[in-house]
Design a protein around this motif. Structure first.
Motif, mmCIF file in Angstrom:
data_model
loop_
_atom_site.group_PDB
_atom_site.id
_atom_site.type_symbol
_atom_site.label_atom_id
_atom_site.label_comp_id
_atom_site.label_asym_id
_atom_site.label_seq_id
_atom_site.Cartn_x
_atom_site.Cartn_y
_atom_site.Cartn_z
ATOM 1 N N GLY A 64 40.509 64.799 -0.469
ATOM 2 C CA GLY A 64 39.451 63.813 -0.274
ATOM 3 C C GLY A 64 39.580 62.646 -1.237
ATOM 4 N N LYS A 77 42.592 60.501 -0.165
ATOM 5 C CA LYS A 77 42.296 59.665 1.011
ATOM 6 C C LYS A 77 41.413 58.484 0.631
ATOM 7 C CE LYS A 77 44.470 62.447 3.786
ATOM 8 N NZ LYS A 77 45.891 62.388 3.696
ATOM 9 N N SER A 78 40.438 58.696 -0.246
ATOM 10 C CA SER A 78 39.580 57.593 -0.703
ATOM 11 C C SER A 78 40.400 56.523 -1.412
ATOM 12 C CB SER A 78 38.503 58.110 -1.666
ATOM 13 O OG SER A 78 37.622 58.967 -1.016
ATOM 14 N N GLY A 112 42.550 54.642 0.999
ATOM 15 C CA GLY A 112 41.727 53.673 1.728
ATOM 16 C C GLY A 112 41.546 52.400 0.921
ATOM 17 N N LYS A 151 33.429 58.814 -4.716
ATOM 18 C CA LYS A 151 33.384 58.192 -3.390
ATOM 19 C C LYS A 151 32.491 56.950 -3.409
ATOM 20 C CE LYS A 151 31.459 59.016 1.128
ATOM 21 N NZ LYS A 151 30.098 58.639 0.999
ATOM 22 N N VAL A 193 34.302 54.103 -5.282
ATOM 23 C CA VAL A 193 35.355 53.472 -4.481
ATOM 24 C C VAL A 193 34.733 52.611 -3.379
ATOM 25 C CG1 VAL A 193 37.301 53.890 -2.908
ATOM 26 C CG2 VAL A 193 37.082 55.218 -5.017
ATOM 27 N N GLN A 194 33.714 53.130 -2.736
ATOM 28 C CA GLN A 194 33.033 52.369 -1.686
ATOM 29 C C GLN A 194 32.492 51.059 -2.240
ATOM 30 O OE1 GLN A 194 30.059 54.971 -0.090
ATOM 31 N NE2 GLN A 194 30.498 54.375 1.992
#
Length: 108
Positions: free
Chosen positions: A4, A7-8, A11, A91, A94-95
């Motif tokens: 996870g 992948k973050s 992205g 998460k 990163v977002q």
């Protein structure tokens, strides 16, 4: 959790560069964060989390495999619970980084 995080970060790399760079650090989370450009702004607690999770790599994926069972047994329930909290924080970081001022690509 490792996958996870990876992948973050990937992205963010795609958002930063428009695609995954042709040469990047596979499965090396700290280096991927640096490649994405946000390692220096990542809070120290999350840097420590990424460094810890880097030790768990993609080799330990499936229950009943020795590597997985050894990995899971190496930490307490409380440590895994804290890692889940840290994963949510990562998460969100990163977002916000991609959507906020950290993003340097044009297009939106």
């Amino acid at each position: 959790l490792f996958m996870g995080l990876e992948k973050s970060i990937k992205g963010a790399l795609v958002e930063q560069h428009g695609a995954l760079p042709t040469c990047y650090h596979h499965h090396r989370l700290v280096e991927l964060c640096k490649d994405a450009g946000f390692w220096e702004t990542l809070p120290s607690s999350l840097q420590g989390f990424v460094q810890t999770m880097s030790n768990y790599g993609p080799k330990a994926r499936y229950p009943s495999e020795t590597a997985y069972e050894t990995l899971v047994a190496s930490s307490t329930v409380e440590e895994w619970q804290q890692r889940l909290v840290s994963a949510r924080e990562f998460k969100s970081f990163v977002q916000n980084w991609v959507l906020g001022s950290g993003r340097t690509t044009s297009g939106t």
